[in-house]
Design a protein around this motif. Sequence first.
Motif, PDB file in Angstrom:
ATOM      1  N   ALA A 141       0.838  -1.196   0.000  1.00  0.00           N
ATOM      2  CA  ALA A 141       0.000   0.000   0.000  1.00  0.00           C
ATOM      3  C   ALA A 141       0.875   1.249   0.000  1.00  0.00           C
ATOM      4  O   ALA A 141       1.879   1.322   0.716  1.00  0.00           O
ATOM      5  CB  ALA A 141      -0.918  -0.006   1.221  1.00  0.00           C
ATOM      6  N   LYS A 142       0.472   2.242  -0.806  1.00  0.00           N
ATOM      7  CA  LYS A 142       1.282   3.458  -0.909  1.00  0.00           C
ATOM      8  C   LYS A 142       0.404   4.647  -1.287  1.00  0.00           C
ATOM      9  O   LYS A 142      -0.524   4.523  -2.092  1.00  0.00           O
ATOM     10  CB  LYS A 142       2.376   3.283  -1.956  1.00  0.00           C
ATOM     11  CG  LYS A 142       3.379   4.434  -2.003  1.00  0.00           C
ATOM     12  CD  LYS A 142       4.531   4.123  -2.925  1.00  0.00           C
ATOM     13  CE  LYS A 142       5.542   5.258  -2.952  1.00  0.00           C
ATOM     14  NZ  LYS A 142       6.148   5.492  -1.615  1.00  0.00           N
ATOM     15  N   VAL A 143       0.715   5.795  -0.671  1.00  0.00           N
ATOM     16  CA  VAL A 143       0.138   7.063  -1.117  1.00  0.00           C
ATOM     17  C   VAL A 143       1.101   7.621  -2.159  1.00  0.00           C
ATOM     18  O   VAL A 143       2.174   8.114  -1.823  1.00  0.00           O
ATOM     19  CB  VAL A 143      -0.034   8.047   0.051  1.00  0.00           C
ATOM     20  CG1 VAL A 143      -0.617   9.372  -0.464  1.00  0.00           C
ATOM     21  CG2 VAL A 143      -0.928   7.455   1.142  1.00  0.00           C
ATOM     22  N   THR A 144       0.737   7.492  -3.419  1.00  0.00           N
ATOM     23  CA  THR A 144       1.655   7.897  -4.485  1.00  0.00           C
ATOM     24  C   THR A 144       1.705   9.416  -4.674  1.00  0.00           C
ATOM     25  O   THR A 144       2.699   9.954  -5.153  1.00  0.00           O
ATOM     26  CB  THR A 144       1.261   7.228  -5.812  1.00  0.00           C
ATOM     27  OG1 THR A 144      -0.103   7.543  -6.115  1.00  0.00           O
ATOM     28  CG2 THR A 144       1.408   5.712  -5.711  1.00  0.00           C
ATOM     29  N   LYS A 145       0.639  10.094  -4.282  1.00  0.00           N
ATOM     30  CA  LYS A 145       0.632  11.562  -4.312  1.00  0.00           C
ATOM     31  C   LYS A 145      -0.298  12.044  -3.218  1.00  0.00           C
ATOM     32  O   LYS A 145      -1.506  11.787  -3.249  1.00  0.00           O
ATOM     33  CB  LYS A 145       0.175  12.083  -5.679  1.00  0.00           C
ATOM     34  CG  LYS A 145       0.221  13.598  -5.799  1.00  0.00           C
ATOM     35  CD  LYS A 145      -0.222  14.061  -7.190  1.00  0.00           C
ATOM     36  CE  LYS A 145      -0.170  15.582  -7.310  1.00  0.00           C
ATOM     37  NZ  LYS A 145      -0.631  16.033  -8.650  1.00  0.00           N
ATOM     38  N   GLY A 146       0.263  12.725  -2.241  1.00  0.00           N
ATOM     39  CA  GLY A 146      -0.532  13.175  -1.111  1.00  0.00           C
ATOM     40  C   GLY A 146      -1.320  14.433  -1.400  1.00  0.00           C
ATOM     41  O   GLY A 146      -1.069  15.138  -2.389  1.00  0.00           O
ATOM     42  N   PRO A 147      -2.280  14.757  -0.544  1.00  0.00           N
ATOM     43  CA  PRO A 147      -3.080  15.976  -0.743  1.00  0.00           C
ATOM     44  C   PRO A 147      -2.260  17.217  -0.410  1.00  0.00           C
ATOM     45  O   PRO A 147      -1.398  17.187   0.472  1.00  0.00           O
ATOM     46  CB  PRO A 147      -4.229  15.799   0.259  1.00  0.00           C
ATOM     47  CG  PRO A 147      -3.645  14.947   1.348  1.00  0.00           C
ATOM     48  CD  PRO A 147      -2.689  14.015   0.667  1.00  0.00           C
ATOM     49  N   SER A 218      -1.778  -6.033   3.326  1.00  0.00           N
ATOM     50  CA  SER A 218      -0.985  -7.085   3.977  1.00  0.00           C
ATOM     51  C   SER A 218       0.516  -6.916   3.782  1.00  0.00           C
ATOM     52  O   SER A 218       1.309  -7.553   4.471  1.00  0.00           O
ATOM     53  CB  SER A 218      -1.415  -8.460   3.450  1.00  0.00           C
ATOM     54  OG  SER A 218      -1.260  -8.532   2.036  1.00  0.00           O
ATOM     55  N   LEU A 219       0.920  -6.031   2.838  1.00  0.00           N
ATOM     56  CA  LEU A 219       2.338  -5.880   2.531  1.00  0.00           C
ATOM     57  C   LEU A 219       2.951  -4.607   3.103  1.00  0.00           C
ATOM     58  O   LEU A 219       4.180  -4.467   3.112  1.00  0.00           O
ATOM     59  CB  LEU A 219       2.548  -5.894   1.009  1.00  0.00           C
ATOM     60  CG  LEU A 219       2.162  -7.192   0.309  1.00  0.00           C
ATOM     61  CD1 LEU A 219       2.228  -7.006  -1.189  1.00  0.00           C
ATOM     62  CD2 LEU A 219       3.054  -8.323   0.732  1.00  0.00           C
ATOM     63  N   GLY A 220       2.118  -3.684   3.566  1.00  0.00           N
ATOM     64  CA  GLY A 220       2.705  -2.469   4.100  1.00  0.00           C
ATOM     65  C   GLY A 220       1.688  -1.379   4.375  1.00  0.00           C
ATOM     66  O   GLY A 220       0.483  -1.526   4.123  1.00  0.00           O
ATOM     67  N   THR A 221       2.188  -0.274   4.910  1.00  0.00           N
ATOM     68  CA  THR A 221       1.357   0.883   5.226  1.00  0.00           C
ATOM     69  C   THR A 221       2.044   2.150   4.723  1.00  0.00           C
ATOM     70  O   THR A 221       3.263   2.173   4.502  1.00  0.00           O
ATOM     71  CB  THR A 221       1.133   1.016   6.744  1.00  0.00           C
ATOM     72  OG1 THR A 221       2.409   1.215   7.389  1.00  0.00           O
ATOM     73  CG2 THR A 221       0.474  -0.224   7.309  1.00  0.00           C
ATOM     74  N   ASP A 222       1.248   3.214   4.571  1.00  0.00           N
ATOM     75  CA  ASP A 222       1.807   4.496   4.158  1.00  0.00           C
ATOM     76  C   ASP A 222       0.820   5.581   4.568  1.00  0.00           C
ATOM     77  O   ASP A 222      -0.368   5.300   4.813  1.00  0.00           O
ATOM     78  CB  ASP A 222       2.041   4.516   2.645  1.00  0.00           C
ATOM     79  CG  ASP A 222       2.965   5.650   2.210  1.00  0.00           C
ATOM     80  OD1 ASP A 222       3.669   6.220   3.064  1.00  0.00           O
ATOM     81  OD2 ASP A 222       2.974   5.972   0.997  1.00  0.00           O
ATOM     82  N   GLN A 223       1.306   6.829   4.643  1.00  0.00           N
ATOM     83  CA  GLN A 223       0.446   7.928   4.988  1.00  0.00           C
ATOM     84  C   GLN A 223       0.992   9.229   4.422  1.00  0.00           C
ATOM     85  O   GLN A 223       2.150   9.308   4.041  1.00  0.00           O
ATOM     86  CB  GLN A 223       0.264   8.060   6.512  1.00  0.00           C
ATOM     87  CG  GLN A 223       1.527   8.360   7.289  1.00  0.00           C
ATOM     88  CD  GLN A 223       2.344   7.124   7.585  1.00  0.00           C
ATOM     89  OE1 GLN A 223       1.776   6.054   7.836  1.00  0.00           O
ATOM     90  NE2 GLN A 223       3.669   7.252   7.528  1.00  0.00           N
ATOM     91  N   SER A 224       0.126  10.226   4.390  1.00  0.00           N
ATOM     92  CA  SER A 224       0.523  11.554   3.929  1.00  0.00           C
ATOM     93  C   SER A 224      -0.293  12.585   4.695  1.00  0.00           C
ATOM     94  O   SER A 224      -1.424  12.290   5.119  1.00  0.00           O
ATOM     95  CB  SER A 224       0.288  11.685   2.423  1.00  0.00           C
ATOM     96  OG  SER A 224       0.733  12.944   1.957  1.00  0.00           O
ATOM     97  N   PHE A 225       0.278  13.785   4.873  1.00  0.00           N
ATOM     98  CA  PHE A 225      -0.349  14.810   5.698  1.00  0.00           C
ATOM     99  C   PHE A 225      -0.583  16.092   4.892  1.00  0.00           C
ATOM    100  O   PHE A 225       0.147  16.390   3.956  1.00  0.00           O
ATOM    101  CB  PHE A 225       0.521  15.123   6.916  1.00  0.00           C
ATOM    102  CG  PHE A 225       0.796  13.940   7.796  1.00  0.00           C
ATOM    103  CD1 PHE A 225      -0.050  13.639   8.848  1.00  0.00           C
ATOM    104  CD2 PHE A 225       1.888  13.110   7.562  1.00  0.00           C
ATOM    105  CE1 PHE A 225       0.194  12.546   9.678  1.00  0.00           C
ATOM    106  CE2 PHE A 225       2.146  12.022   8.370  1.00  0.00           C
ATOM    107  CZ  PHE A 225       1.298  11.743   9.434  1.00  0.00           C
TER     108      PHE A 225
END
Length: 231
Positions: A141-147, A218-225
């Motif tokens: 899982a990935k945030v490819t472009k954050g807000p 199940s493979l990962g985490t990501d976040q953006s602020f």
Amino acid sequence: MSKVKASPPPGCTLNISDPQVQEAAIRIQASYRGHRSRKELREKGPPKILQELKDVVLVEGSAAKLECRVSAFPDPFIVWSKDGKELKDGPKYRYVFEDPDVVALVVRDGVLGDLGKYTVTIKNPFGVTSGSACIIVEVPAKVTKGPPSVKVKKGSTVTLKADISGEPPPDVGWLKDGEDIDEDDRVFFDIGDTNTILTIKNAQRSDAGKYEVFVENSLGTDQSFARVDVL
């Protein structure tokens, strides 16, 4: 002058009347006949798949191998394809031949686009056969472009959009100042295949703060602020 025939060295004589010698000769003859029969059958028959392709999992950035065991003589012509399109042997897709009977395809540098149905076609002068299996791609899982952070006027509508990716599709959540957002008719978010959008209608000064989008599989985490300021 008659020549004297020299006796063979000890242990070098062979008594054809010996039962063990006769049994060994029978085994050799049977083995030769069996080998010849198998070879003749292979020469006359079309290719056969002895062990089918199996679905495999490809993790993003790594490699995966599809392989099957075949019977084909003379040497067959092999073609691999993905979703009906032929794949050329090269840096991305490598045709591999292991042992006399195993054919394989190595898919390198895995990406989500490698997801699909793969088919091997095996052809010789006596016929053609094929088999298929799927490559299942797993992507963390990935945030490819954050807000982006925004400044808005009181009473206006705020939209925060983030592009996301992941396979299996990730769970998505939005937080404000570290707390889960309770959705209602005024503040809510939508989740699409490749993005998620948080909407704040009739923005109030209490809506100002630090917003976080969070994705997980199940493979990962990501976040953006992002920061929202209400003027």
